[in-house]
Scaffold this active site. Structure first.
Site, PDB file in Angstrom:
ATOM      1  CB  THR A 196     -26.833   9.439   3.643  1.00  0.00           C
ATOM      2  OG1 THR A 196     -25.957  10.326   4.350  1.00  0.00           O
ATOM      3  CG2 THR A 196     -26.101   8.870   2.431  1.00  0.00           C
ATOM      4  CG  LEU A 242     -30.823   3.503   7.179  1.00  0.00           C
ATOM      5  CD1 LEU A 242     -31.567   2.359   6.518  1.00  0.00           C
ATOM      6  CD2 LEU A 242     -29.811   2.940   8.162  1.00  0.00           C
ATOM      7  CG  HIS A 243     -24.583   7.423   6.588  1.00  0.00           C
ATOM      8  ND1 HIS A 243     -24.935   8.741   6.409  1.00  0.00           N
ATOM      9  CD2 HIS A 243     -24.391   7.264   7.925  1.00  0.00           C
ATOM     10  CE1 HIS A 243     -24.945   9.358   7.572  1.00  0.00           C
ATOM     11  NE2 HIS A 243     -24.620   8.486   8.511  1.00  0.00           N
ATOM     12  CG  ASP A 244     -22.427   2.467   4.368  1.00  0.00           C
ATOM     13  OD1 ASP A 244     -22.082   3.598   3.989  1.00  0.00           O
ATOM     14  OD2 ASP A 244     -21.775   1.811   5.195  1.00  0.00           O
TER      15      ASP A 244
END
Length: 314
Positions: A196, A242-244
């Site tokens: 991520t 932008l992890h999720d």
């Protein structure tokens, strides 16, 4: 086109909200069976409200939202208001959602859905602490064999941690749940900080959303701008990871990612390294491989795919 049946487990959260908009924009490819909420970035009441607010932004009040675990399996709850604000979506236009919160508990919805749908068809996509998934497996062990796979955002190894020197937030909040899920024998894809952190915002990537001729595109760009403030201060970089949304990108376009099948264990006891992922990258332990651990992403293609999906929203 065959749609993937998905249960989205989340704790909105700014990047969770972006991920949910991404998911809702991909309705031609995803059959979103329901949204289950878990305490994480903020408390359970706030995350359950926020999920419904995002659905209403996207004119998807038909989606059912369920509140789940209010605290981790063993530890006290740790939240992240310092990143996401007191509401969980700092900088976003907030309102009291008209769509109702479902009466059933998220864990019961998950169990009932997995028992109802054909075995091996439903994917769980958790992007918060894994408490709801762990509780469902504890309450109904029979569902493990019915899950197609679990695609989760969580963990870290090469990048270190983002809440302690060695732990990523989701695994730190509920390391016992993470360890249980990793040992459930279910096909599992991990999107850790190692991947991520290679999917960061930039001026051009945010502009692609803000220039969309709808409501949700510019709104997503505004959320990204709020999210960037913390990460620019922390990491000193131009944009925010932008992890999720990476988990949604994997569901839609796994060819954008690469990684390795490895063994992953989670530290549950040490006060110094609680939530740490011990990733056996070189196969030194001989332990069985329990996760596809992703480390690379074509970020340009991922952001383009996200803009494409959000263009289909109101």
């Amino acid at each position: 086109m065959h749609k993937q049946p998905i249960i989205f487990d989340t704790d909105p959260g700014l990047d969770d909200a972006i991920a949910l908009l991404f998911l809702l924009g991909a309705r031609d490819e995803i059959d979103l069976l329901g949204i289950t909420c878990v305490a994480g970035n903020v408390g359970i009441e706030a995350v359950s409200r926020n999920a419904r607010i995002v659905c209403e932004w996207a004119a998807r009040s038909d989606i059912k939202v369920y509140a789940g675990a209010a605290r981790p399996l063993v530890r006290p709850l740790v939240t992240a208001e310092h990143v996401h604000g007191k509401t969980g979506m700092e900088g976003a236009p907030m309102h009291e959602p008209a769509m109702p919160l479902q009466a059933a508990h998220a864990v019961d919805f998950m169990i009932d859905t997995l028992r109802r749908e054909p075995a091996g068809t439903v994917t769980l996509c958790p992007v918060g602490p894994l408490t709801n998934i762990a509780l469902a497996l504890l309450k109904a062990p029979d569902i493990a064999s019915r899950i197609k796979e679990i695609v989760l955002m969580g963990g870290a190894y090469f990048e270190g941690g983002n809440v302690t020197p060695s732990a990523e937030f989701n695994f730190y909040v509920d390391p016992h749940a993470a360890q249980q899920v990793l040992h459930a024998g279910i096909p599992l894809v991990m999107l850790p900080l190692d991947v991520t952190h290679k999917a960061c915002t930039s001026a051009s990537r945010v502009a692609a959303l803000s220039s969309l001729p709808n409501h949700c595109g510019p709104l997503a760009a505004s959320l990204l701008t709020s999210f960037e403030r913390h990460d620019v201060q922390k990491y000193g970089q131009m944009g925010a990871p932008l992890h999720d949304p990476c988990a949604i990108a994997w569901l839609l376009a796994p060819e954008l990612f690469s990684g390795r099948q490895v063994n992953v264990e989670v530290e549950t006891d040490s006060p110094l390294t609680q939530g740490h992922c011990a990733v056996d990258w070189w196969g030194t332990t001989g332990r069985s491989r329990n996760a596809l651990y992703l480390t690379e992403v074509d970020a340009d293609a991922m952001f383009a795919r996200m803009a494409q999906a959000m263009a289909k929203l109101p």
